[in-house]
Scaffold this motif. Structure first.
Motif, PDB file in Angstrom:
ATOM      1  N   GLU A   7       0.830  -1.207   0.000  1.00 27.57           N
ATOM      2  CA  GLU A   7       0.000   0.000   0.000  1.00 27.57           C
ATOM      3  C   GLU A   7       0.866   1.259   0.000  1.00 27.57           C
ATOM      4  OE1 GLU A   7      -4.156  -1.287   2.228  1.00 27.57           O
ATOM      5  OE2 GLU A   7      -2.355  -0.957   3.447  1.00 27.57           O
TER       6      GLU A   7
ATOM      7  N   ASP B 263       2.568   1.723  -3.340  1.00 28.05           N
ATOM      8  CA  ASP B 263       1.591   2.236  -4.311  1.00 28.05           C
ATOM      9  C   ASP B 263       1.350   3.731  -4.132  1.00 28.05           C
ATOM     10  OD1 ASP B 263       1.319  -0.236  -5.457  1.00 28.05           O
ATOM     11  OD2 ASP B 263      -0.560  -0.742  -4.440  1.00 28.05           O
ATOM     12  N   ILE B 264       1.383   4.216  -2.895  1.00 24.09           N
ATOM     13  CA  ILE B 264       1.202   5.650  -2.642  1.00 24.09           C
ATOM     14  C   ILE B 264       2.314   6.446  -3.319  1.00 24.09           C
ATOM     15  CG2 ILE B 264       1.289   7.456  -0.859  1.00 24.09           C
ATOM     16  CD1 ILE B 264      -0.104   5.465   1.038  1.00 24.09           C
TER      17      ILE B 264
ATOM     18  N   ILE C 279       4.262   5.383  -5.824  1.00 23.46           N
ATOM     19  CA  ILE C 279       4.153   5.188  -7.273  1.00 23.46           C
ATOM     20  C   ILE C 279       3.118   6.139  -7.867  1.00 23.46           C
ATOM     21  CG2 ILE C 279       3.410   3.591  -9.091  1.00 23.46           C
ATOM     22  CD1 ILE C 279       4.678   1.328  -7.398  1.00 23.46           C
ATOM     23  N   GLN C 280       1.941   6.232  -7.222  1.00 22.74           N
ATOM     24  CA  GLN C 280       0.888   7.114  -7.724  1.00 22.74           C
ATOM     25  C   GLN C 280       1.336   8.571  -7.713  1.00 22.74           C
ATOM     26  OE1 GLN C 280      -2.044   6.265  -9.167  1.00 22.74           O
ATOM     27  NE2 GLN C 280      -1.287   4.159  -9.003  1.00 22.74           N
ATOM     28  N   ALA C 281       2.041   8.975  -6.656  1.00 21.30           N
ATOM     29  CA  ALA C 281       2.530  10.358  -6.567  1.00 21.30           C
ATOM     30  C   ALA C 281       3.537  10.644  -7.678  1.00 21.30           C
ATOM     31  CB  ALA C 281       3.163  10.600  -5.201  1.00 21.30           C
TER      32      ALA C 281
ATOM     33  N   MET D  64       3.771   9.112 -10.558  1.00 22.94           N
ATOM     34  CA  MET D  64       3.067   9.126 -11.849  1.00 22.94           C
ATOM     35  C   MET D  64       2.419  10.492 -12.101  1.00 22.94           C
ATOM     36  SD  MET D  64       1.390   5.284 -11.925  1.00 22.94           S
ATOM     37  CE  MET D  64       0.487   5.580 -13.451  1.00 22.94           C
ATOM     38  N   LYS D  65       1.882  11.100 -11.048  1.00 20.17           N
ATOM     39  CA  LYS D  65       1.289  12.443 -11.179  1.00 20.17           C
ATOM     40  C   LYS D  65       2.368  13.477 -11.484  1.00 20.17           C
ATOM     41  CE  LYS D  65      -2.677  11.549  -8.159  1.00 20.17           C
ATOM     42  NZ  LYS D  65      -3.306  11.832  -6.839  1.00 20.17           N
TER      43      LYS D  65
ATOM     44  N   LYS E 206       3.368  13.157 -15.042  1.00 20.51           N
ATOM     45  CA  LYS E 206       2.335  13.729 -15.914  1.00 20.51           C
ATOM     46  C   LYS E 206       2.528  15.237 -16.045  1.00 20.51           C
ATOM     47  CE  LYS E 206      -2.581  12.910 -16.721  1.00 20.51           C
ATOM     48  NZ  LYS E 206      -3.826  12.368 -16.132  1.00 20.51           N
TER      49      LYS E 206
END
Length: 225
Positions: free
Chosen positions: A64, A67-68, A70-72, A74-75, A78
């Motif tokens: 978890e 993933d936090i 990784i998501q940050a 990815m943003k 972007k």
């Protein structure tokens, strides 16, 4: 002493090793959270992004928390992609190619970005140009950051992924039970091997990530003097 320790006398040492390796993994995770937040602050301050900071989920699993991050990231990627596309659109092709050229001097790249950064952001600062050069016109996003994401994804998908990050508050025996659900010799050995394997890559990726973002921050400070 656990009953299985009579059959496997090396188990107490292995339990301590699992505990030590778990702490090292959490230290790397914590560092990655901190560095990602520093990068977020730089982007928000100098490139006008609106990225949120992240926090470690203390009652969550290793996966978890991976993933936090990784998501940050990815943003962040972007947002950097938007800047890259804007630079490509506003600059002459030859100048844009210079930004991608690793042989080109950093000062020259900053001067190139400075020509169009005001059109992209609405204002022109040397600090903003420096951030764009370090994060868009370098191998940081394509190499170091991507490597960290890959390692985090591998850890999350491994034996370690389901382990809770908060088990360190327990005694060593309880930690092992929380991690493995048992204290068999083969399970302890498997856990140690998994930790060691992933820690080597994670430490390397985390240190390079930290060093790269520290370089960005130091360059920004220099430009603002």
């Amino acid at each position: 002493m656990a009953q299985s320790d009579f059959l496997y006398p090396e188990n107490p040492k292995r339990r301590q090793e699992v505990n030590r390796l778990h702490q090292q993994l959490l230290d790397c995770l914590s560092d990655s959270f901190d560095v990602t937040n520093k990068l977020t602050e730089v982007l928000n301050t100098h490139l006008g992004c609106r990225l949120a900071s992240i926090e470690m989920k203390r009652d969550g699993t290793i996966k978890e928390n991976c993933d936090i991050i990784i998501q940050a990231i990815m943003k962040i990627q972007k947002e950097l992609q938007k800047v890259d596309e804007a630079l490509k659109d506003k600059l002459e092709p030859t100048l844009y190619r210079k930004l991608q050229d690793i042989k080109e001097k950093e000062t020259e790249k900053i001067a190139i970005v400075q020509q169009v950064i005001s059109v992209i952001l609405g204002e022109a600062t040397s600090a903003a140009s420096a951030v764009a050069v370090k994060l868009v016109g370098s191998n940081i996003t394509t190499g170091i950051i991507n490597k960290l994401v890959t390692v985090l994804a591998q850890i999350g998908a491994s034996l370690l992924g389901s382990i809770g990050v908060a088990v360190l508050g327990l005694g060593i025996d309880m930690i092992v039970r929380a991690i493995l659900g048992a204290v068999e010799k083969t399970q302890l050995q498997a856990a140690i091997k998994s930790y060691e394997k992933h820690l080597v890559e994670f430490k390397s990726a985390s240190e390079k990530y930290n060093h790269a973002i520290t370089e960005v921050i130091n360059l920004v400070k220099h430009q603002m003097k």
